[in-house]
Design a protein around this motif. Sequence first.
Motif, mmCIF file in Angstrom:
data_model
loop_
_atom_site.group_PDB
_atom_site.id
_atom_site.type_symbol
_atom_site.label_atom_id
_atom_site.label_comp_id
_atom_site.label_asym_id
_atom_site.label_seq_id
_atom_site.Cartn_x
_atom_site.Cartn_y
_atom_site.Cartn_z
ATOM 1 N N SER A 23 0.808 -1.220 0.000
ATOM 2 C CA SER A 23 0.000 0.000 0.000
ATOM 3 C C SER A 23 0.842 1.271 0.000
ATOM 4 C CB SER A 23 -0.931 0.013 1.226
ATOM 5 O OG SER A 23 -1.753 -1.128 1.246
ATOM 6 N N THR A 56 2.775 2.472 2.426
ATOM 7 C CA THR A 56 2.662 3.204 3.683
ATOM 8 C C THR A 56 3.618 2.603 4.703
ATOM 9 O OG1 THR A 56 1.094 4.012 5.352
ATOM 10 C CG2 THR A 56 0.768 1.762 4.556
ATOM 11 N N ILE A 100 -5.057 0.812 8.180
ATOM 12 C CA ILE A 100 -5.734 0.136 7.073
ATOM 13 C C ILE A 100 -6.509 -1.074 7.582
ATOM 14 C CG2 ILE A 100 -5.338 -1.272 5.010
ATOM 15 C CD1 ILE A 100 -3.078 0.694 4.285
ATOM 16 N N ASN A 153 -9.510 0.101 9.529
ATOM 17 C CA ASN A 153 -10.535 0.589 8.604
ATOM 18 C C ASN A 153 -11.206 -0.571 7.873
ATOM 19 O OD1 ASN A 153 -9.895 3.197 9.321
ATOM 20 N ND2 ASN A 153 -8.607 3.587 7.532
#
Length: 269
Positions: free
Chosen positions: A210, A212, A220, A223
């Motif tokens: 991702s 990050t 993530i 979420n």
Amino acid sequence: MNNTNNNPRFSFDLHLHGRRVLVTGGTKGIGAAVLETLHGLGARIVTTAREAPRNPVPGVHYVAADVATAEGCAMVTGEVHRLLAGVDIIINVVGGSNAPAGGFVKLDDDVWQSELNLNLMSAVRIDRALLPAMIEQGSGVIVHVTSIQHELPLPESTTAYAAAKAALSTYSKSLSKEVTPKGIRVVRVSPGWVETEAADPFLQRIAESSGTDYEGAKQIVMNGLGGIPVGRPAKPAEVADLIAFLVSPRATSITGTEYVIDGGTVPTA
């Protein structure tokens, strides 16, 4: 005035001293927390790991075996009979996922078989080997650690893991109906995200795919789960405390059900 201190009903002694316990995956994460908790309560414990730990808990018997294989399960159950002459409590904690990210197309037959062997068949094989003696003695408790992912799977990388845990949950419920009348309680514990060292590689993979960092990957995951209302993952010791109660004589009317410990992640009752 009545002195309640001498009344066993008002004591939180879980009466686990001397109980013979098998904990699978007892060197890391939830398994290590369960082992530490039950050892502190005086249980006699055999546990499994692919490798012996560097700092073993005194008095605990460690069996170096891969319970994702039939041979490893046979080795473990043989040692349980040799060291404990039977078992009163089985806690199937071992599990996890090494599936690659990228969705269903990345999950070939080998990945599926690996996830099923670790997360389902390890419990099936161990139960099958040890349950007959528990039935003969007329008592015992089995805990299968499942996962909320059987309700909230993360399709990016854990579809096979979630499916295996769903199968474990169904197997556990069916088993409870069969063996509870014979004196064996079977209970499921379904954690949400638990902050253990085993989550680190998973988070690193998410971070890399991702673009990050580690904290971004944690967000993530939160979420992807729809958020965690308590604001954090659970701690292994919190799961261990729940399991300790469920395997104790304090919980003798509890069987066939699933206890979710997820900080409120699953949005339905």
